[in-house]
Design an enzyme around this catalytic site. Structure first.
Site, short mmCIF file in Angstrom:
data_model
loop_
_atom_site.label_atom_id
_atom_site.label_comp_id
_atom_site.label_asym_id
_atom_site.label_seq_id
_atom_site.Cartn_x
_atom_site.Cartn_y
_atom_site.Cartn_z
N GLY A 68 0.62 -1.30 -0.03
CA GLY A 68 0.02 0.04 0.06
C GLY A 68 0.97 1.09 0.17
O GLY A 68 2.05 1.31 -0.26
N HIS A 83 2.31 4.93 -4.99
CA HIS A 83 3.00 6.21 -5.44
C HIS A 83 3.22 6.02 -6.90
O HIS A 83 3.00 4.71 -7.56
CB HIS A 83 4.08 6.41 -4.76
CG HIS A 83 5.03 5.52 -4.48
ND1 HIS A 83 5.73 4.91 -5.55
CD2 HIS A 83 5.20 4.85 -3.28
CE1 HIS A 83 6.62 3.96 -5.10
NE2 HIS A 83 6.43 3.98 -3.81
N HIS A 135 4.78 2.76 -8.16
CA HIS A 135 3.87 1.45 -8.21
C HIS A 135 3.14 1.81 -9.39
O HIS A 135 3.00 0.66 -10.08
CB HIS A 135 2.86 1.34 -6.87
CG HIS A 135 3.58 1.16 -5.69
ND1 HIS A 135 3.55 2.14 -4.58
CD2 HIS A 135 4.14 0.10 -5.03
CE1 HIS A 135 4.29 1.57 -3.67
NE2 HIS A 135 4.63 0.34 -4.00
N GLY A 168 10.04 -3.97 -8.35
CA GLY A 168 10.52 -2.80 -8.69
C GLY A 168 12.05 -3.02 -8.42
O GLY A 168 12.54 -3.91 -7.50
N SER A 201 8.96 6.57 -2.72
CA SER A 201 8.89 5.50 -1.42
C SER A 201 7.71 5.98 -0.78
O SER A 201 7.19 7.08 -0.72
CB SER A 201 10.15 5.76 -0.84
OG SER A 201 9.80 4.88 0.36
#
EC number: 6.3.2.1
Length: 516
Positions: free
Chosen positions: A30, A33, A36, A153, A191
């Site tokens: 969750g 940002h 993602h 990522g 982040s």
């Protein structure tokens, strides 16, 4: 497709059972940002058919937080996260409660222990048990979801390396794709924890991406990275260093061998907020060496590989064949080394029209692209290639072409003699029977006659023997090469396998995949 949010395993499984679709899975905690969203967008771009579902999980895993860390205050806003995920292209979201992932509690399930050689480097040195928690939860999620592909990522590089190793050792049949770190306009790596920073802390923390950028620039200019200077800048900006190291990107151990791919890895604390960042260091663009015996399909797949990833394609075998054709066409005795030296000294060998499909080879301005594939050239090329002077001349030419990298070369001794420092070495092979069948198809396509597949197989075995036993640059697998046996595989299968191997060694940040 109606976008769905599921919170229980039963809801998720019931929905999936009616989809008959392959799942592309993006696990998150969750606090979504743009980083993602980029992963979700890449997953959407890479969809190969409509029978694929992009599933994003949102689960704040307590196992990867130590006592005193930010588990309780970690960003939780399912409505906002869902909006960001769906707008980027997600088809469904799974946001389970703890008991859905660990029925009866974590102590009721097996736990994964990451090898200390990987865990105790970088982040794991301070965060005891962190990656054990990551590995344990990813296995639980994979077991429940059963995806075909996992998208991760590269920002959390240590995590990516550990999960790749975990899947490899447990033979988990899920393909892992990774994508480069995404940054905001000021250079900050996206982040979820960036939201913790106050305005004044954000000003101080700016020295982290600034240091990363400056170090990369200095390295690319051939200068030595001054870690002491970076540490001093961090101190001036009230950043507490957790680690500041140049490491091997796969063992994660400190290294002084900056002639190979390295990783400048940094973790700092700004106030109570922990920030990590990195950049890859490489003196030149990647070089890929693909070796193997005759008829293994090297030329075909190497051309396709080069086209797919945007590399220069270097067919070294064609260079030896061109020289062989020149010797034959001038009626020179293949054992007359003096005459061969004489004709080579004044010869001009070059590739032209270097589109990946139509690359042609010229010698003394004569297009010999088709001529060099004749049975006559094939039968003699080993005799010519074993001569030291010929190899010295052509090896020098090949090394000049590859001086700046960005190249994939195929041949017999690329990884052992021509580019021994190649970033990835593949030994592509197949059984003599398989190679004879391929050779027969190729000869038929080019309009050449042949006696039988059995005779072709015999010739291939003889060629292998000559190539392997010659004193100068014999055909052999480099010690650090990855062997790929292609029996029963078509070109697309081999290409996919090569790209997967490449991506396990060369990050997207170092060599981005070109847009199709």
């Amino acid at each position: 497709m109606v976008r769905k949010i599921f919170q229980t395993n039963a809801e998720l499984k019931d929905w999936l059972s009616g989809q008959n679709s392959a799942i592309i899975f993006i696990p998150t905690m969750g606090g979504l940002h743009p980083g993602h969203q980029y992963l979700i967008q890449k997953a959407k771009e890479k969809k190969t058919n409509t029978n694929q579902i992009i599933l994003v999980s949102i689960f704040v895993n307590p196992l990867q937080f130590s006592k005193g860390e930010d588990f309780k205050k970690y960003p939780r806003n399912i409505k906002r996260d869902a909006e960001l995920a769906f707008s980027a292209g997600a088809d469904a979201i799974w946001a389970p409660e703890y008991d859905e992932v660990f029925p009866g509690g974590a102590d009721s399930h097996f736990k994964i222990e990451v090898p200390k050689t990987l865990h105790n480097q970088l982040c794991g040195a301070e965060r005891k048990g962190h990656f054990d928690g990551v590995a344990t939860v990813i296995i639980r999620l994979i077991k429940i979801i059963k995806p075909k592909k996992l998208i991760l990522g590269e920002k959390d590089w240590q995590q990516l390396i550990i999960i790749r190793k975990l899947f490899q050792e447990l033979s988990i049949p899920v393909k892992i794709e990774s994508y480069s770190t995404q940054r905001d306009q000021s250079g900050f790596a996206y982040s979820s924890r960036n939201s913790y920073l106050s305005d004044s802390e954000r000003v101080n923390a700016q020295s982290l991406p600034n240091a990363i950028k400056e170090a990369k620039t200095e390295f690319d200019k051939g200068k030595v990275i001054n870690l002491t200077k970076i540490a001093s800048i961090f101190k001036e900006n009230n950043l507490k260093i957790e680690y500041l190291k140049i490491v091997d990107p796969f063992s994660l151990k400190e290294t002084e061998n900056i002639n190979r791919l390295c990783l400048l890895a940094i973790a700092v604390k700004c106030g109570s907020t922990r920030l990590i960042d990195h950049t890859f260091l490489m003196h030149r663009k990647p070089i890929i060496a693909i070796d193997g015996p005759a008829g293994a399909g090297k030329s075909t797949v190497t051309k396709a590989f080069a086209k797919k990833l945007g590399f220069i394609y270097l067919d070294t075998g064609a260079m030896y064949r061109a020289v062989t054709w020149l010797i034959i066409s001038n009626s020179i005795d293949p054992n007359d080394q003096a005459e061969i030296k004489n004709i080579l000294k004044d010869s001009k060998l070059e590739f032209k029209n270097s589109s990946f499909v139509e690359q042609k080879i010229f010698i003394n301005n004569i297009d010999v692209t088709e001529k060099i594939r004749s049975p006559q050239v094939t039968s003699m090329v080993s005799e010519i290639a074993k001569q030291q002077f010929v190899r010295e001349v052509l090896t020098r030419k090949q090394q000049v072409i590859g001086n700046n990298g960005g190249l994939v070369a195929e041949g017999r001794d690329i990884g052992t003699a021509v580019f021994p420092d190649a970033d990835l070495k593949i030994f592509l092979t197949a059984s003599p029977t398989e190679r004879a069948k391929r050779r027969a198809l190729d000869l038929h396509k080019r309009g050449y006659e042949f006696s039988s597949i059995e005779d072709l197989e015999k010739e291939i075995k003889e060629r292998d023997k000559k190539d392997s036993e010659r004193k100068i640059a014999p055909l052999k697998k480099a010690q650090d090469a990855i062997e790929l046996v292609t029996d029963g595989m078509n070109i697309e299968d081999v290409l996919k396998e090569l790209i997967d191997i490449f991506r396990s060694k060369i990050p997207e940040e170092v060599w981005p995949t070109p847009n199709s």
